[in-house]
Design an enzyme around this catalytic site. Sequence first.
Site, PDB file in Angstrom:
ATOM      1  NE  ARG A  10       6.553  -9.897  -0.103  1.00  0.00           N
ATOM      2  CZ  ARG A  10       5.423 -10.015   0.561  1.00  0.00           C
ATOM      3  NH1 ARG A  10       5.176 -11.118   1.237  1.00  0.00           N
ATOM      4  NH2 ARG A  10       4.537  -9.038   0.569  1.00  0.00           N
ATOM      5  CB  CYS A  11      13.488  -7.053   3.157  1.00  0.00           C
ATOM      6  SG  CYS A  11      14.382  -5.897   4.200  1.00  0.00           S
ATOM      7  NE  ARG A  12      13.151   1.092   1.530  1.00  0.00           N
ATOM      8  CZ  ARG A  12      13.991   1.863   2.240  1.00  0.00           C
ATOM      9  NH1 ARG A  12      15.081   2.319   1.677  1.00  0.00           N
ATOM     10  NH2 ARG A  12      13.713   2.178   3.479  1.00  0.00           N
ATOM     11  NE  ARG A  15      13.574  -4.680  -3.367  1.00  0.00           N
ATOM     12  CZ  ARG A  15      12.554  -4.386  -2.560  1.00  0.00           C
ATOM     13  NH1 ARG A  15      11.924  -5.367  -1.910  1.00  0.00           N
ATOM     14  NH2 ARG A  15      12.139  -3.147  -2.412  1.00  0.00           N
TER      15      ARG A  15
END
Length: 115
Positions: A10-12, A15
């Site tokens: 969920r963390c940019r 990712r």
Amino acid sequence: MTLTLWHNPRCRKSREAKQLLDDKGVEFEVREYLNEVPTVEELRVVLAKLGFDTARDWMRTKEADYRALSLKDETDETKLLEAMVSHPKLIERPVLISDDKAALGRPPEKVLGIL
């Protein structure tokens, strides 16, 4: 060399680090640390590999849990690490871990430094 990415999908930034590694063709394991929470001892090992002086250097100090647990003035390293285990959102991510070192992906390109 074995590589493991402590990842939060969920963390940019997490990712982006994963994508960088994929794009470079790097073989690594993914550990979604929010679901597979590390132990205090695992945190100690990675903390040393990161080269940080204290667990606080690796904590997300702007998280609500950090304030709710009144960690700002905590000086006991074990208590800080235990808080990270109990509330893994406090662990700053992503972290790429090799056999003898680790890199915090802030910015994501930093994970490439241990390859």
